[in-house]
Design an enzyme around this catalytic site. Structure first.
Site, short mmCIF file in Angstrom:
data_model
loop_
_atom_site.label_atom_id
_atom_site.label_comp_id
_atom_site.label_asym_id
_atom_site.label_seq_id
_atom_site.Cartn_x
_atom_site.Cartn_y
_atom_site.Cartn_z
N ASP A 141 0.83 -1.19 0.00
CA ASP A 141 0.00 0.00 0.00
C ASP A 141 0.88 1.26 0.00
O ASP A 141 1.72 1.43 0.89
CB ASP A 141 -0.88 -0.02 1.26
CG ASP A 141 -1.81 1.17 1.32
OD1 ASP A 141 -2.91 1.08 0.75
OD2 ASP A 141 -1.42 2.21 1.91
N TYR B 53 2.86 9.77 0.21
CA TYR B 53 3.83 9.10 1.09
C TYR B 53 5.27 9.20 0.54
O TYR B 53 6.21 8.87 1.26
CB TYR B 53 3.52 7.61 1.26
CG TYR B 53 2.16 7.24 1.78
CD1 TYR B 53 1.35 8.14 2.45
CD2 TYR B 53 1.68 5.94 1.58
CE1 TYR B 53 0.09 7.76 2.91
CE2 TYR B 53 0.43 5.56 2.04
CZ TYR B 53 -0.36 6.48 2.69
OH TYR B 53 -1.60 6.08 3.14
N LYS C 89 -2.85 6.09 -4.06
CA LYS C 89 -3.96 7.00 -3.74
C LYS C 89 -3.75 8.38 -4.35
O LYS C 89 -2.62 8.85 -4.47
CB LYS C 89 -4.10 7.13 -2.21
CG LYS C 89 -4.08 5.80 -1.50
CD LYS C 89 -4.37 5.89 -0.02
CE LYS C 89 -4.06 4.57 0.65
NZ LYS C 89 -2.64 4.36 0.96
N HIS D 273 -7.89 9.68 -1.83
CA HIS D 273 -7.30 9.63 -0.49
C HIS D 273 -8.20 10.24 0.60
O HIS D 273 -8.32 9.72 1.69
CB HIS D 273 -5.93 10.33 -0.52
CG HIS D 273 -4.95 9.79 0.46
ND1 HIS D 273 -3.61 9.68 0.21
CD2 HIS D 273 -5.12 9.33 1.73
CE1 HIS D 273 -3.01 9.17 1.26
NE2 HIS D 273 -3.90 8.95 2.20
#
Ligand code: A2P
Length: 323
Positions: free
Chosen positions: A53, A58, A88, A121
């Site tokens: 994921d 990120y 996302k 997201h």
């Protein structure tokens, strides 16, 4: 040690009955060195993890892609299609005309031709341009959910992603999406742990064929939104002791037993291994009852998304009462 075969869940007919491993490896960590993430992904693949994921915000997409390429080179997996990759769409890119190009950027980062799952997201948008985290008042915009979802559907039709879904959507917001979606969301990824059990959302998603994925199932210690109250819970410690398991294993097992899936984070080989040892034992009804009594405390409240001039004026409004 033989690799663990992680069970898979079907993502629904609009996704060609694709399956997703119920336990995934999360990459949303602060200041994670690329070489640490690469080593952990390789260890994870050796142990049997197949679901990874990530998200554009990120900044782990590129490293994850490098790790998967390395795993193929080392012969740990035969090809990219043996892993399940989720990414996302961040708020700054949550605009109908940016979805496809943003997804292509994620694919470029990952050096892959398709995602397995692409999620919106958050149920909020932000000024296009540089990705901002945490968001603050001056960037916040209402989300054009109809337009963004239509672009997500187009991304699936184009084969850029096999499935589409959402993250951090309340029951009401998920219900609203279902009222007009041509392709319903296959997943809603939300905060979920014994301290934030999401009963209402889980029941709604189950009734509508949406898989719930828990993020921060252990309380996300070590991140700037994390808390120690999950791993230090007395109730969970007592159950763990009585079963000869760790608190982390009790949390993971509880999520699976109540019918959800999860992305758990660890970059330590022993804990990666420990977190997989959850498929050959069960929590008793008594354990489940004790866990259901744990007072609820939402960790990820997202106060920064609330503003007098923004799309959400109160937390109540943002979470539709699920706070
Ligand atoms: P580490 O990477 O040192 O293993 P979450 O999945 O809720 O985001 O929580 C992630 C945090 O939980 C990380 O700090 C991780 O640390 C820790 N963690 C993961 N697995 C375990 C475990 N089995 N026991 C204790 N802590 C764990």
């Amino acid at each position: 040690m033989a690799a663990t075969k992680i069970p898979e869940v079907v993502l629904g007919s609009s996704n060609g009955h694709r399956t997703m491993p119920v336990l995934g490896f999360g990459t949303a960590a602060n200041n994670l060195e690329p070489e640490v993430l690469i080593a952990a992904v390789l260890d994870a693949i050796k142990l049997g993890y197949r679901h990874f994921d990530t998200a554009s915000i990120y900044t782990s997409e590129q490293t994850l892609g490098e790790a998967v390429a390395e795993a193929i080179k080392l012969g740990l997996i035969a090809s990219r299609d043996q892993v399940f990759i989720t990414s996302k769409l961040w708020c700054n890119d949550a605009h109908p005309d940016l979805v496809i190009s943003t997804l292509k950027k994620s694919l470029q980062n990952l050096q892959m031709e398709y995602l397995d799952l692409y999620l919106i997201h958050w149920h909020i948008s932000a000024t296009p341009g540089k990705l901002v985290y945490p968001l603050s008042e001056e960037y916040l915009l209402p989300l054009d959910l109809k337009g963004v979802w239509a672009a997500m559907e187009e991304a699936q039709r184009l084969g850029l992603t096999k499935s589409i879904g959402v993250s951090n959507f309340s029951t009401k917001k998920t219900e609203n999406l279902l009222s007009f979606a041509t392709i319903p969301p296959s997943v809603n990824q939300v905060e979920m742990s014994p301290f934030w059990q999401q009963k209402k959302l889980r029941d709604f998603c189950k009734a509508n064929g949406i898989v719930v994925t828990a993020y921060s199932p252990l309380g996300a210690m070590g991140t700037n939104w994390g808390t120690s109250h999950v791993l230090e819970s007395k109730v969970l410690q007592e159950i763990a002791e009585a079963r000869g398991k760790s608190v982390a294993q009790v949390c993971i097992r509880w999520i699976l037993q109540v019918g959800a899936t999860l992305a758990v984070k660890s970059y330590n080989k022993e804990r990666l291994k420990q977190n997989l040892q959850v498929f050959d034992w069960e929590l008793s009804q008594e354990d489940l009852d004790k866990i259901s009594q744990i007072p609820q405390r939402k960790m990820m409240r997202s106060e920064e998304l609330i503003s007098a001039n923004g799309p959400y004026k109160s937390l109540e409004d943002f979470w539709d009462g699920e706070i």
